[in-house]
Design an enzyme around this catalytic site. Structure first.
Site, PDB file in Angstrom:
ATOM      1  N   ASP A  85       4.815   1.073  -8.085  1.00 43.14           N
ATOM      2  CA  ASP A  85       5.506   1.588  -6.899  1.00 43.14           C
ATOM      3  C   ASP A  85       6.917   1.012  -6.706  1.00 43.14           C
ATOM      4  O   ASP A  85       7.247  -0.068  -7.196  1.00 43.14           O
ATOM      5  CB  ASP A  85       4.695   1.229  -5.646  1.00 43.14           C
ATOM      6  CG  ASP A  85       3.475   2.120  -5.471  1.00 43.14           C
ATOM      7  OD1 ASP A  85       3.059   2.764  -6.446  1.00 43.14           O
ATOM      8  OD2 ASP A  85       2.937   2.140  -4.350  1.00 43.14           O
ATOM      9  N   HIS A 231       4.065  -3.243  -8.690  1.00 45.29           N
ATOM     10  CA  HIS A 231       5.411  -2.848  -8.237  1.00 45.29           C
ATOM     11  C   HIS A 231       6.476  -3.211  -9.254  1.00 45.29           C
ATOM     12  O   HIS A 231       6.558  -4.372  -9.676  1.00 45.29           O
ATOM     13  CB  HIS A 231       5.751  -3.561  -6.920  1.00 45.29           C
ATOM     14  CG  HIS A 231       4.951  -3.077  -5.750  1.00 45.29           C
ATOM     15  ND1 HIS A 231       3.676  -3.504  -5.510  1.00 45.29           N
ATOM     16  CD2 HIS A 231       5.243  -2.180  -4.766  1.00 45.29           C
ATOM     17  CE1 HIS A 231       3.213  -2.903  -4.411  1.00 45.29           C
ATOM     18  NE2 HIS A 231       4.140  -2.101  -3.947  1.00 45.29           N
TER      19      HIS A 231
HETATM   20 ZN   LIG Z   1       6.070   1.076  -1.559  1.00 41.14          ZN
END
Ligand SMILES: [Zn+2]
Length: 272
Positions: A85, A231
């Site tokens: 992400d 992430h």
């Molecule tokens: Zn996010």
């Protein structure tokens, strides 16, 4: 892609039906017997607290459909989905792509529309390497879950347009910033033909500098059907100064291989 897997027409989740019924009942009760207003008001306030709580639980299905694991149709699956992400990020994403290539793994990137606009070549490279880019809103606003239907729709459709224009590929999934939602989101997603995806487990790799702990949160126990969250944007730095995802991902992919599991994108799991 096979269009028969398009998102079905929106229908309210049972909690929303019940909430609407409760509001009508409370209004009717107050009209018929005005003295009951404190009770009616309390019921409505408790109901709203319940709706808000449901939106604060990223993995809940109270507000509508939500992928927390991969769907299984007919027998066992041996698939897991790695989701990445908040990118693309010019420093981290190219290294993530190299690590994935070394392990012949595929991943789903929930990208921020504004970052796709800023790094279009990187976004195209993600898709060129066989991964999918999905919608993580245009600006990743911290107040996303407080927005009304028009604000949500603008944030999501702008990202949808940006990603399609830059990469030529239309997202099929949406993930809310920080996983936080409100009851207005589900009909907006249905109109844009998007499915909500959260995760089975997350590593908290934007806040934790401890790569070992992030790895353990994701991999114990690693099971088929898992959707794992990492992430490449906003990545925390490890004690050695590296983005945490770069210390975790190779270990995680080794574990995936050792358990004889395969990585798939969420979109490829739609075709089942
Ligand atoms: Zn996010």
């Amino acid at each position: 892609m096979n269009e028969q897997h398009d998102v079905p027409r929106w229908s309210p989740a049972p909690l929303l039906y019940a909430s609407a019924g409760l509001h009508l009942s409370a209004a009717a009760a107050v009209l018929m017997r005005p003295r009951v207003w404190p009770w009616a008001l309390t019921a409505v306030v408790v109901n709203h607290a319940g709706l808000a709580a449901a939106g604060l639980l990223p993995r809940s299905r109270f507000l509508g459909p939500n992928w927390v694991t991969l769907p299984v149709s007919g027998g066992e699956t041996a698939d897991v989905a790695i989701t990445v992400d908040d990118g693309p990020d010019p420093d981290v994403t190219p290294q993530v792509l190299s690590q994935l290539a070394e392990h012949r793994a595929r991943a789903t990137f929930f990208c921020v529309g504004a970052r796709v606009e800023r790094y279009p070549d990187l976004a195209r490279e993600i898709v060129h390497r066989g991964h999918d880019i999905e919608n993580h809103s245009q600006r990743h606003r911290h107040n996303f879950s407080l927005m009304g239907p028009r604000g949500l729709s603008a944030e999501i459709s702008r990202a949808q347009d940006t990603i399609l224009r830059v990469t030529g590929s239309r997202p099929r999934f949406f993930r809310a910033p920080a996983g936080l939602r409100n009851p207005f989101l589900d009909p907006v997603l249905a109109r844009l033909q998007l499915r909500l995806a959260s995760w089975t487990r997350r590593g908290f790799d934007t806040v934790s500098a401890n790569s070992d702990a992030v790895y353990r949160r994701l991999a114990s126990p690693l099971q088929s059907g898992d959707i794992l969250l990492l992430h490449d944007g906003n990545a925390a730095r490890s004690r050695r100064g590296a983005p945490v995802i770069l210390e975790v991902l190779p270990r995680l992919l080794d574990t995936v291989a050792a358990r004889e599991l395969h990585t798939v994108t969420l979109r490829s799991a739609l075709a089942r």
